[in-house]
Design a protein around this motif. Structure first.
Motif, PDB file in Angstrom:
ATOM      1  N   ARG A  95      -7.660   4.233  -5.851  1.00 11.80           N
ATOM      2  CA  ARG A  95      -7.650   4.562  -4.431  1.00 11.80           C
ATOM      3  C   ARG A  95      -8.142   5.998  -4.215  1.00 11.80           C
ATOM      4  O   ARG A  95      -8.954   6.269  -3.330  1.00 11.80           O
ATOM      5  CB  ARG A  95      -6.224   4.379  -3.880  1.00 11.80           C
ATOM      6  CG  ARG A  95      -6.111   4.725  -2.402  1.00 11.80           C
ATOM      7  CD  ARG A  95      -4.697   4.487  -1.881  1.00 11.80           C
ATOM      8  NE  ARG A  95      -4.504   5.176  -0.635  1.00 11.80           N
ATOM      9  CZ  ARG A  95      -4.707   4.640   0.571  1.00 11.80           C
ATOM     10  NH1 ARG A  95      -5.113   3.397   0.679  1.00 11.80           N
ATOM     11  NH2 ARG A  95      -4.520   5.362   1.659  1.00 11.80           N
ATOM     12  N   LYS A  96      -7.644   6.915  -5.050  1.00 12.31           N
ATOM     13  CA  LYS A  96      -8.045   8.332  -4.933  1.00 12.31           C
ATOM     14  C   LYS A  96      -9.559   8.477  -5.051  1.00 12.31           C
ATOM     15  O   LYS A  96     -10.191   9.201  -4.281  1.00 12.31           O
ATOM     16  CB  LYS A  96      -7.381   9.159  -6.045  1.00 12.31           C
ATOM     17  CG  LYS A  96      -6.035   9.733  -5.649  1.00 12.31           C
ATOM     18  CD  LYS A  96      -5.776  11.025  -6.442  1.00 12.31           C
ATOM     19  CE  LYS A  96      -4.421  11.634  -6.097  1.00 12.31           C
ATOM     20  NZ  LYS A  96      -3.291  10.877  -6.707  1.00 12.31           N
ATOM     21  N   ALA A  97     -10.128   7.775  -6.015  1.00 13.03           N
ATOM     22  CA  ALA A  97     -11.573   7.868  -6.235  1.00 13.03           C
ATOM     23  C   ALA A  97     -12.340   7.373  -5.001  1.00 13.03           C
ATOM     24  O   ALA A  97     -13.306   7.998  -4.561  1.00 13.03           O
ATOM     25  CB  ALA A  97     -11.961   7.046  -7.460  1.00 13.03           C
ATOM     26  N   LYS A  98     -11.869   6.250  -4.432  1.00 20.29           N
ATOM     27  CA  LYS A  98     -12.536   5.711  -3.241  1.00 20.29           C
ATOM     28  C   LYS A  98     -12.457   6.705  -2.089  1.00 20.29           C
ATOM     29  O   LYS A  98     -13.436   6.927  -1.366  1.00 20.29           O
ATOM     30  CB  LYS A  98     -11.901   4.382  -2.819  1.00 20.29           C
ATOM     31  CG  LYS A  98     -12.351   3.206  -3.664  1.00 20.29           C
ATOM     32  CD  LYS A  98     -11.806   1.889  -3.126  1.00 20.29           C
ATOM     33  CE  LYS A  98     -12.121   0.740  -4.082  1.00 20.29           C
ATOM     34  NZ  LYS A  98     -11.555  -0.527  -3.622  1.00 20.29           N
ATOM     35  N   LEU A  99     -11.260   7.302  -1.904  1.00 27.98           N
ATOM     36  CA  LEU A  99     -11.078   8.235  -0.785  1.00 27.98           C
ATOM     37  C   LEU A  99     -11.982   9.447  -0.934  1.00 27.98           C
ATOM     38  O   LEU A  99     -12.556   9.939   0.047  1.00 27.98           O
ATOM     39  CB  LEU A  99      -9.612   8.669  -0.670  1.00 27.98           C
ATOM     40  CG  LEU A  99      -8.627   7.546  -0.290  1.00 27.98           C
ATOM     41  CD1 LEU A  99      -7.221   8.091  -0.165  1.00 27.98           C
ATOM     42  CD2 LEU A  99      -9.053   6.863   0.996  1.00 27.98           C
ATOM     43  N   ALA A 100     -12.118   9.945  -2.173  1.00 26.22           N
ATOM     44  CA  ALA A 100     -12.967  11.116  -2.413  1.00 26.22           C
ATOM     45  C   ALA A 100     -14.426  10.771  -2.092  1.00 26.22           C
ATOM     46  O   ALA A 100     -15.133  11.539  -1.426  1.00 26.22           O
ATOM     47  CB  ALA A 100     -12.824  11.571  -3.861  1.00 26.22           C
ATOM     48  N   ALA A 101     -14.863   9.581  -2.536  1.00 27.75           N
ATOM     49  CA  ALA A 101     -16.247   9.163  -2.292  1.00 27.75           C
ATOM     50  C   ALA A 101     -16.515   9.020  -0.793  1.00 27.75           C
ATOM     51  O   ALA A 101     -17.594   9.347  -0.295  1.00 27.75           O
ATOM     52  CB  ALA A 101     -16.518   7.842  -3.010  1.00 27.75           C
ATOM     53  N   LEU A 102     -15.481   8.546  -0.084  1.00 22.10           N
ATOM     54  CA  LEU A 102     -15.615   8.349   1.360  1.00 22.10           C
ATOM     55  C   LEU A 102     -15.772   9.698   2.058  1.00 22.10           C
ATOM     56  O   LEU A 102     -16.625   9.881   2.932  1.00 22.10           O
ATOM     57  CB  LEU A 102     -14.353   7.633   1.873  1.00 22.10           C
ATOM     58  CG  LEU A 102     -14.432   7.017   3.259  1.00 22.10           C
ATOM     59  CD1 LEU A 102     -15.496   5.926   3.283  1.00 22.10           C
ATOM     60  CD2 LEU A 102     -13.078   6.435   3.648  1.00 22.10           C
ATOM     61  N   GLN A 124      -4.958   5.136   7.533  1.00 28.95           N
ATOM     62  CA  GLN A 124      -3.837   5.948   7.075  1.00 28.95           C
ATOM     63  C   GLN A 124      -4.217   7.409   7.024  1.00 28.95           C
ATOM     64  O   GLN A 124      -5.405   7.757   6.962  1.00 28.95           O
ATOM     65  CB  GLN A 124      -3.325   5.410   5.737  1.00 28.95           C
ATOM     66  CG  GLN A 124      -2.489   4.150   5.997  1.00 28.95           C
ATOM     67  CD  GLN A 124      -2.349   3.293   4.763  1.00 28.95           C
ATOM     68  OE1 GLN A 124      -3.027   3.510   3.759  1.00 28.95           O
ATOM     69  NE2 GLN A 124      -1.498   2.301   4.836  1.00 28.95           N
ATOM     70  N   GLN A 125      -3.171   8.238   7.058  1.00 30.07           N
ATOM     71  CA  GLN A 125      -3.360   9.693   7.170  1.00 30.07           C
ATOM     72  C   GLN A 125      -4.346  10.265   6.162  1.00 30.07           C
ATOM     73  O   GLN A 125      -5.110  11.155   6.474  1.00 30.07           O
ATOM     74  CB  GLN A 125      -2.003  10.405   6.978  1.00 30.07           C
ATOM     75  CG  GLN A 125      -0.966  10.039   8.031  1.00 30.07           C
ATOM     76  CD  GLN A 125      -1.448  10.307   9.459  1.00 30.07           C
ATOM     77  OE1 GLN A 125      -1.719  11.437   9.820  1.00 30.07           O
ATOM     78  NE2 GLN A 125      -1.560   9.259  10.280  1.00 30.07           N
ATOM     79  N   ASP A 126      -4.323   9.719   4.917  1.00 27.34           N
ATOM     80  CA  ASP A 126      -5.126  10.364   3.874  1.00 27.34           C
ATOM     81  C   ASP A 126      -6.579   9.866   3.811  1.00 27.34           C
ATOM     82  O   ASP A 126      -7.319  10.195   2.902  1.00 27.34           O
ATOM     83  CB  ASP A 126      -4.462  10.177   2.505  1.00 27.34           C
ATOM     84  CG  ASP A 126      -4.271   8.700   2.185  1.00 27.34           C
ATOM     85  OD1 ASP A 126      -4.490   7.860   3.086  1.00 27.34           O
ATOM     86  OD2 ASP A 126      -3.917   8.373   1.034  1.00 27.34           O
ATOM     87  N   LYS A 184      -7.237   8.682  17.406  1.00 23.93           N
ATOM     88  CA  LYS A 184      -7.556   9.391  16.164  1.00 23.93           C
ATOM     89  C   LYS A 184      -8.589  10.465  16.451  1.00 23.93           C
ATOM     90  O   LYS A 184      -9.016  11.178  15.553  1.00 23.93           O
ATOM     91  CB  LYS A 184      -8.147   8.424  15.132  1.00 23.93           C
ATOM     92  CG  LYS A 184      -7.109   7.560  14.507  1.00 23.93           C
ATOM     93  CD  LYS A 184      -7.030   7.839  13.006  1.00 23.93           C
ATOM     94  CE  LYS A 184      -5.856   7.112  12.406  1.00 23.93           C
ATOM     95  NZ  LYS A 184      -4.926   7.897  11.661  1.00 23.93           N
ATOM     96  N   GLY A 185      -9.034  10.495  17.730  1.00 25.96           N
ATOM     97  CA  GLY A 185     -10.022  11.504  18.093  1.00 25.96           C
ATOM     98  C   GLY A 185     -11.354  11.200  17.456  1.00 25.96           C
ATOM     99  O   GLY A 185     -12.224  12.046  17.310  1.00 25.96           O
ATOM    100  N   ILE A 186     -11.522   9.949  17.041  1.00 23.75           N
ATOM    101  CA  ILE A 186     -12.787   9.598  16.431  1.00 23.75           C
ATOM    102  C   ILE A 186     -13.753   9.301  17.569  1.00 23.75           C
ATOM    103  O   ILE A 186     -13.498   8.422  18.386  1.00 23.75           O
ATOM    104  CB  ILE A 186     -12.622   8.349  15.543  1.00 23.75           C
ATOM    105  CG1 ILE A 186     -11.575   8.615  14.468  1.00 23.75           C
ATOM    106  CG2 ILE A 186     -13.946   7.935  14.934  1.00 23.75           C
ATOM    107  CD1 ILE A 186     -11.186   7.397  13.668  1.00 23.75           C
ATOM    108  N   GLY A 187     -14.849  10.019  17.647  1.00 24.61           N
ATOM    109  CA  GLY A 187     -15.781   9.777  18.743  1.00 24.61           C
ATOM    110  C   GLY A 187     -16.663   8.586  18.437  1.00 24.61           C
ATOM    111  O   GLY A 187     -17.637   8.315  19.136  1.00 24.61           O
ATOM    112  N   ALA A 188     -16.317   7.861  17.385  1.00 21.95           N
ATOM    113  CA  ALA A 188     -17.177   6.770  16.925  1.00 21.95           C
ATOM    114  C   ALA A 188     -17.349   5.703  17.998  1.00 21.95           C
ATOM    115  O   ALA A 188     -16.468   5.476  18.828  1.00 21.95           O
ATOM    116  CB  ALA A 188     -16.559   6.135  15.680  1.00 21.95           C
TER     117      ALA A 188
END
Length: 696
Positions: free
Chosen positions: A359-366, A382-384, A412-416
């Motif tokens: 999961r950590k690896a995916k989050l970093a790549a993202l 999720q928050q992270d 989430k303040g995402i302007g997407a």
């Protein structure tokens, strides 16, 4: 706009200021959701009683309601307890009797002294050759006769409230009406020849006959329109404030899209091309996209979704696609992967199952932007989880209305840009009520290569036949879904029904051939059962909950639905769409328990005759009504007091364009019609709209 305008104060006063309403009656009326004179005015009569005066009852076809002047004759009190008290009366030509049970002599002799003239009105019936009016609705001295109109409105009642009370209170409430400024577009009023608001209220409460109660009677149509317009105005305000929130411009280059299109074995349908163009244009604008992509089962929403995600990537950003369950997310991922590979785009899956280092690896790549398209469940919020540059969020809501998810995204303040995909064809009027703040693209063509599903309607008495048909199909290597009904209110009861069916099929078809999925199972077991079916290890999948069946198994060509008559049409259509995904001919068996009601038979016939989800949804709406159709409890559909979504559907579209046009001219609602519209919003209790009115 701090608070309710003064002109409306009288309408929002206490109910017991109205004639004939004390604290007790006010409490009873609260049962009907009537708490102010305004609420009473919005409780329109549902019928009308003809009280026109006659000289005589002679020649009337009985039973019938009659209103006639009479001279009171002799009284005959009841001989025994519970017997009838009779008063003979004479009109211009003939005699008849007024009959009272439990009549009190003292009261009746005071009310109807012999020789007096009275106006009586009520239902006349023949009894042993004598015309009788049992418990007349009205007995009035002639100087009070004007209290009864020629046509008396009939209201919905609740315990402890009589027609007389409602009539008197409504008359009192009508006296509080003032002329309000016109909020409807003048062209619309002229075209429909609608009365003003005050006049419409008066006419609706003083019907001159049954035609005045029709949904298309001018006064009723106008009042319904007011409700729909207030609702659409609130949604349009939400849309306006949503669009003002910063949008991101994502311009397509077409580089990646063209690679995918070249790899497809067929050309996109016209509907798909249209939807892709609409979405591409939205994403290029600096306003935030908020679009609904509505497509029937198998209309190819996934391709449109992928094209939209590629626009985000072409513009140098990222896209995310969210599904309600891990199974569906997994399926989207598997469906999109070959196409993403063609385009040379990095696609990854993130669900609640990803743990630890992976999961950590995916989050970093993202966060670095190495993952261009992410597919996942709501775990992606999720928050992270941080995106390098999120441009588009697609929410796939199989049966789940995503108002909450849409809000979450915004918070989430995402302007997407946001694209919501739904496979539930909703009739236009309901789509507007539900998603009126969104722009809608509809996929109404099927891609080539899909064979229609054969649909048959069979009685449960032929169960054995069905099971042997199944055995043959399995021998030929085919697979089958078997959907059990939600019989009881409790999942436990449903469970026993499904387990019984599972045991029965297992006994007939053999161990290891039949799988079971139900709502009470732990997710891991559910996944295992689904996976076994997907891989072809089990041949028959017995399922209670429809929801789990969002899986794509091209080899499944038979869908059996038990007790189909208790499912909604839209739901049956959804289920049927789970087969017919491969190239083989597929069948859907609708099993019903005889005897079938007329409505039930008609619903199943509609399915047998039509494959068009939108046409099926329109029929469903006419037959079952709006609330039922999508389960009002969770549908987020507004409840209207006067407007009838089934009969007045076309008005909803007019209300939407009128609301949007008004806001385009007057975003702060400060002009003359804008201020009138503010009065309407207060009148309709849409106070939340005022938080949305743009300050600029």
């Amino acid at each position: 706009m701090s608070g309710r305008p003064e002109i409306l104060f009288p309408l929002f006063g206490a109910l017991d200021t109205l004639p004939g309403i004390g604290p007790k009656t006010a409490q009873h009326l609260a049962q009907l959701d009537v708490e102010t004179p305004r609420d009473l005015l919005f409780s329109l009569p549902y019928s009308v009683q003809d009280r026109r005066r006659r000289d005589t009852i002679q020649g009337l076809d009985l039973p019938s309601v009659a209103t006639v002047e009479v001279t009171i004759g002799s009284h005959r009190p009841a001989r025994n307890k519970g017997g009838a008290y009779r008063i003979t009366v004479r009109d211009a030509q003939t005699d008849f009797q007024l009959v009272f049970f439990h009549g009190r002599s003292r009261y009746l002799t005071a009310q109807c002294p012999e020789g007096a003239r009275r106006l009586v009105s009520g239902k006349l019936e023949l009894f042993d050759g004598i015309a009788q009016m049992v418990h007349p609705d009205h007995i009035l001295p002639l100087d009070e006769a004007a209290d009864i109109p020629d046509f008396e409105p009939v209201y919905h009642l609740t315990h402890g409230v009589t027609q007389k009370t409602m009539f008197k209170a409504a008359r009192g409430a009508l006296k509080l009406l003032t002329d309000l400024p016109e909020w409807i577009d003048p062209g619309q009023v002229a075209k429909e020849d609608w009365p003003g608001w005050k006049q419409a209220m008066n006419q609706a409460h003083e019907p001159k006959g049954l035609e005045d109660l029709a949904a298309d009677a001018p006064a009723r149509a106008r009042l319904a329109y007011d409700e729909l317009f207030a609702h659409q105005l609130t949604l349009a305000l939400a849309r306006q404030s949503e669009r003002k929130s910063r949008g991101i411009q994502s311009r397509a280059t077409g580089k990646l899209q063209s690679r995918v299109l070249a790899a497809l074995p067929y050309r996109p349908t016209g509907a798909q091309q249209r939807a892709i163009e609409e979405i591409t244009a939205d994403m290029a604008s600096d306003q935030r996209m908020n679009r609904l992509l509505q497509g029937d089962v198998g209309a190819g929403k996934t391709l449109v979704g992928l094209m939209a995600l590629l626009v985000a990537v072409e513009a140098g950003g990222q896209g995310v696609m969210m599904a309600p369950t891990s199974i569906l997310a997994q399926q989207h991922y598997e469906g999109l992967r070959p196409l993403a590979d063609e385009a040379g785009v990095v696609l990854e899956l993130l669900t609640g199952r990803d743990k630890g280092a992976e999961r950590k690896a995916k989050l970093a790549a993202l966060e670095r932007g190495d993952i261009q398209i992410l597919v996942g469940t709501h775990a992606v919020f999720q928050q992270d989880v941080h995106f390098a540059d999120l441009r588009l969020a697609i929410i796939d809501e199989q049966h789940r209305f995503g108002v909450r998810q849409r809000m979450e995204l915004a918070e989430k303040g995402i302007g997407a840009d946001v694209l919501v995909m739904t496979a539930t064809p909703i009739p236009r009027s309901l789509a507007l009520a539900q998603y009126g703040d969104m722009d809608v693209s509809v996929l109404d063509e099927k891609p080539p290569g899909r064979k229609p599903v054969k649909t048959a309607v069979i009685s449960t008495e032929r169960m054995e036949e069905v099971v042997s048909h199944l055995r043959h199909a399995i021998d030929e290597g085919r697979q089958c879904y078997w959907v059990c009904p939600l019989v009881g209110e409790s999942e436990v009861m449903d469970l026993t029904a499904a387990e019984e069916r599972f045991k029965h099929l297992r006994a007939v078809l053999g161990e290891g051939v039949v799988g079971l999925v139900h709502g009470q199972m732990p997710p891991a077991e559910k996944d295992a059962a689904m996976a076994a079916f997907q891989s072809g290890e089990t041949k028959v999948l017995v399922a209670t909950t429809v929801i789990e069946v969002g899986v794509n198994v091209p080899n499944a060509t038979i869908m059996v639905i038990e007790r189909a008559e208790i499912f909604g049409l839209a739901q049956l259509h959804q289920l049927r769409g789970r087969v017919g995904r491969g190239s083989a001919q597929s069948t859907c068996l609708l099993m019903y328990q005889p005897p079938l009601s007329d409505g039930g038979r008609r619903r199943l016939e509609v399915l047998r005759e039509s494959e068009d989800g939108f046409c099926i949804a329109e029929t469903d709406l006419q037959m079952r009504g709006a609330g039922d159709m999508i389960g009002t409890a969770q549908s987020g559909l507004p409840r209207f007091r006067i407007a009838d979504l089934e009969r007045q559907a076309p008005l909803m579209a007019v209300a939407q364009s009128d609301a949007r046009a008004l806001l385009a001219q007057d975003p702060g609602l400060t002009g003359a019609r804008g201020r009138a519209a503010r009065v309407l919003l207060w009148l309709m209790k849409q106070d939340q709209a005022f938080r949305l009115i743009s300050v600029g």
